[in-house]
Each structure stands twice: as C-alpha cells, then as structure tokens.
Motif scaffolding. Structure first.
Motif, PDB file in Angstrom:
ATOM      1  N   SER A 188      -7.823  -2.012  -0.329  1.00  0.00           N
ATOM      2  CA  SER A 188      -8.767  -2.754  -1.165  1.00  0.00           C
ATOM      3  C   SER A 188      -8.284  -2.845  -2.609  1.00  0.00           C
ATOM      4  N   THR A 189      -7.633  -1.812  -3.102  1.00  0.00           N
ATOM      5  CA  THR A 189      -7.115  -1.815  -4.469  1.00  0.00           C
ATOM      6  C   THR A 189      -5.956  -2.804  -4.602  1.00  0.00           C
ATOM      7  N   VAL A 190      -5.068  -2.812  -3.623  1.00  0.00           N
ATOM      8  CA  VAL A 190      -3.937  -3.749  -3.653  1.00  0.00           C
ATOM      9  C   VAL A 190      -4.461  -5.183  -3.637  1.00  0.00           C
ATOM     10  N   LYS A 191      -5.395  -5.463  -2.735  1.00  0.00           N
ATOM     11  CA  LYS A 191      -5.961  -6.816  -2.640  1.00  0.00           C
ATOM     12  C   LYS A 191      -6.667  -7.207  -3.931  1.00  0.00           C
ATOM     13  N   SER A 192      -7.403  -6.278  -4.499  1.00  0.00           N
ATOM     14  CA  SER A 192      -8.124  -6.544  -5.735  1.00  0.00           C
ATOM     15  C   SER A 192      -7.167  -6.832  -6.886  1.00  0.00           C
ATOM     16  N   ARG A 193      -6.133  -6.026  -7.014  1.00  0.00           N
ATOM     17  CA  ARG A 193      -5.158  -6.241  -8.091  1.00  0.00           C
ATOM     18  C   ARG A 193      -4.425  -7.561  -7.926  1.00  0.00           C
ATOM     19  N   LEU A 194      -4.096  -7.895  -6.690  1.00  0.00           N
ATOM     20  CA  LEU A 194      -3.414  -9.159  -6.438  1.00  0.00           C
ATOM     21  C   LEU A 194      -4.331 -10.326  -6.798  1.00  0.00           C
ATOM     22  N   TYR A 195      -5.581 -10.239  -6.427  1.00  0.00           N
ATOM     23  CA  TYR A 195      -6.544 -11.287  -6.763  1.00  0.00           C
ATOM     24  C   TYR A 195      -6.695 -11.409  -8.280  1.00  0.00           C
ATOM     25  N   GLN A 196      -6.875 -10.270  -8.951  1.00  0.00           N
ATOM     26  CA  GLN A 196      -7.052 -10.282 -10.404  1.00  0.00           C
ATOM     27  C   GLN A 196      -5.802 -10.823 -11.101  1.00  0.00           C
ATOM     28  N   ALA A 197      -4.637 -10.440 -10.617  1.00  0.00           N
ATOM     29  CA  ALA A 197      -3.382 -10.926 -11.211  1.00  0.00           C
ATOM     30  C   ALA A 197      -3.268 -12.438 -11.060  1.00  0.00           C
TER      31      ALA A 197
ATOM     32  N   GLU B  23       0.839  -1.200   0.000  1.00  0.00           N
ATOM     33  CA  GLU B  23       0.000   0.000   0.000  1.00  0.00           C
ATOM     34  C   GLU B  23       0.874   1.250   0.000  1.00  0.00           C
ATOM     35  N   LEU B  24       1.896   1.245   0.854  1.00  0.00           N
ATOM     36  CA  LEU B  24       2.799   2.389   0.939  1.00  0.00           C
ATOM     37  C   LEU B  24       3.610   2.566  -0.339  1.00  0.00           C
ATOM     38  N   VAL B  25       4.153   1.473  -0.839  1.00  0.00           N
ATOM     39  CA  VAL B  25       4.997   1.530  -2.025  1.00  0.00           C
ATOM     40  C   VAL B  25       4.203   1.997  -3.239  1.00  0.00           C
ATOM     41  N   LEU B  26       3.032   1.446  -3.418  1.00  0.00           N
ATOM     42  CA  LEU B  26       2.232   1.746  -4.608  1.00  0.00           C
ATOM     43  C   LEU B  26       1.308   2.944  -4.423  1.00  0.00           C
ATOM     44  N   LYS B  27       1.216   3.421  -3.186  1.00  0.00           N
ATOM     45  CA  LYS B  27       0.329   4.539  -2.844  1.00  0.00           C
ATOM     46  C   LYS B  27      -1.105   4.244  -3.284  1.00  0.00           C
ATOM     47  N   LEU B  28      -1.558   3.057  -2.884  1.00  0.00           N
ATOM     48  CA  LEU B  28      -2.912   2.618  -3.205  1.00  0.00           C
ATOM     49  C   LEU B  28      -3.622   2.224  -1.929  1.00  0.00           C
ATOM     50  N   LYS B  29      -4.952   2.204  -1.990  1.00  0.00           N
ATOM     51  CA  LYS B  29      -5.751   1.745  -0.858  1.00  0.00           C
ATOM     52  C   LYS B  29      -5.595   0.237  -0.713  1.00  0.00           C
TER      53      LYS B  29
END
Length: 185
Positions: free
Chosen positions: A158-167, A150-156
C-alpha cells in the motif's frame, strides 16, 4: 529453513556469479545510483561498492529468486548512506541524469520535441523528494514490478502504491504548470 544453494561455492564459482550479476544489473544499478547522487563518478564508486558487498555477502542470500531485489536494496542503501554523509554535504552536485529516447525512424522535428520533453520530465523527476523519485525511477526506468519494489524498498504494498500515485500526481501538476501538458496524451 531451506539450504542455501549459494553457500560453499568455490571462489571461481562466486566470481563467475558476480560477473553475471554485473553484466545483468550493472547498467541499471549505475543509473539508479546516479538518480540518487547526481554525480557520475560517485555513482560508479557506489556501484563498485555495491558489487563488493554483493560478493562478500553472497552466502547470506537465502532465495535465488530474490537476487535482483537484494542487489537493488544494497545499492539504494549505499546511495542513502552517501547522501547522509558529511562528504556529500560538502559538494554541490552539478551533473544531471540523462535518459535517451530516440528512434531513427522519426523525423528530426519530432525527435527534438521528444528530447525536449524528456529533458523536462527528467528535471522534474530529479526535483522530487527521494521517496517519490525512487518509485518513479524503479517503476518506469528500471521496470520493476510493484512486488519487486516492495522488496527493494522494504515497504508495504500500500505504501509503494501510494508513493507511486503521489509521485505521478506531483509530476503531472508540475508539468502542467510549466506548460508540459502534452506528456502522456
């Protein structure tokens, strides 16, 4: 605001701190940069540029605990800047990322199967859009926690979790289509 423990450091202290950071994060950042630019020499240049920026902005770091995330964020931004640059668009990248997965205790046949599957997985990871590729690499190869991502990508979160799931879903689908359904089983 808390006082910055890094501010007013002597030149030698700053250099020693930078050397420790390079030793601690250098290899990881190089792999991360390579995963973006797919060119070893350019990844090394970006690593050097990242460390120069770290050195020059060391006084701006507010919290000592955020160093890893801060350094990764700088590297990712430098990679993204390069990928947007005219210079990048003029060259076709030909090298590919290699991660090794081997153990001397395994029979040669198993090593070859693992190597083949690893290469196939890496090829599929490298074909993902950057927003999916970066979460896979940060989570699995750089072993960052979701909070660090979250800190590295400056994302929420929920967005990090969603992107990881989608990936993960994209990788699973692609690997199953190519007959690589043995991954993760």
């Amino acid at each position: 605001m808390k006082p910055n423990p890094l501010r007013n450091q002597s030149h030698n202290d700053r250099e020693e701190r930078l050397k420790r950071m390079i030793k601690q994060y250098g290899e990881s950042i190089l792999r991360l940069c390579y995963s973006y630019v797919k060119d070893q020499a350019k990844a090394e240049d970006i690593l050097q540029d990242t460390m120069l920026t770290v050195y020059l902005q060391m006084d701006d770091l507010r919290e000592k605990q955020a160093i890893k995330s801060w350094v990764y964020r700088i590297a990712i931004n430098k990679c993204k800047d390069y990928l947007k640059s005219w210079h990048y668009k003029q060259f076709k990248l030909s090298q590919r990322l290699t991660f090794t997965a081997s153990s001397n205790e395994k029979p040669i046949e198993l090593k070859l199967i693992i190597q083949d599957e690893t290469e196939q997985l890496i090829q599929e990871i490298m074909q993902l859009k950057p927003k999916y590729r970066e979460v896979i690499i940060l989570f699995y190869y750089e072993e960052l926690s979701l909070q660090e991502m979250e800190l590295v990508l400056k994302l929420k979160s929920s967005t990090v979790k969603s992107r990881l799931y989608q990936a993960r879903q994209l990788l699973k689908s692609r690997l199953e289509k190519k007959g690589g359904s043995t991954f993760g089983r």
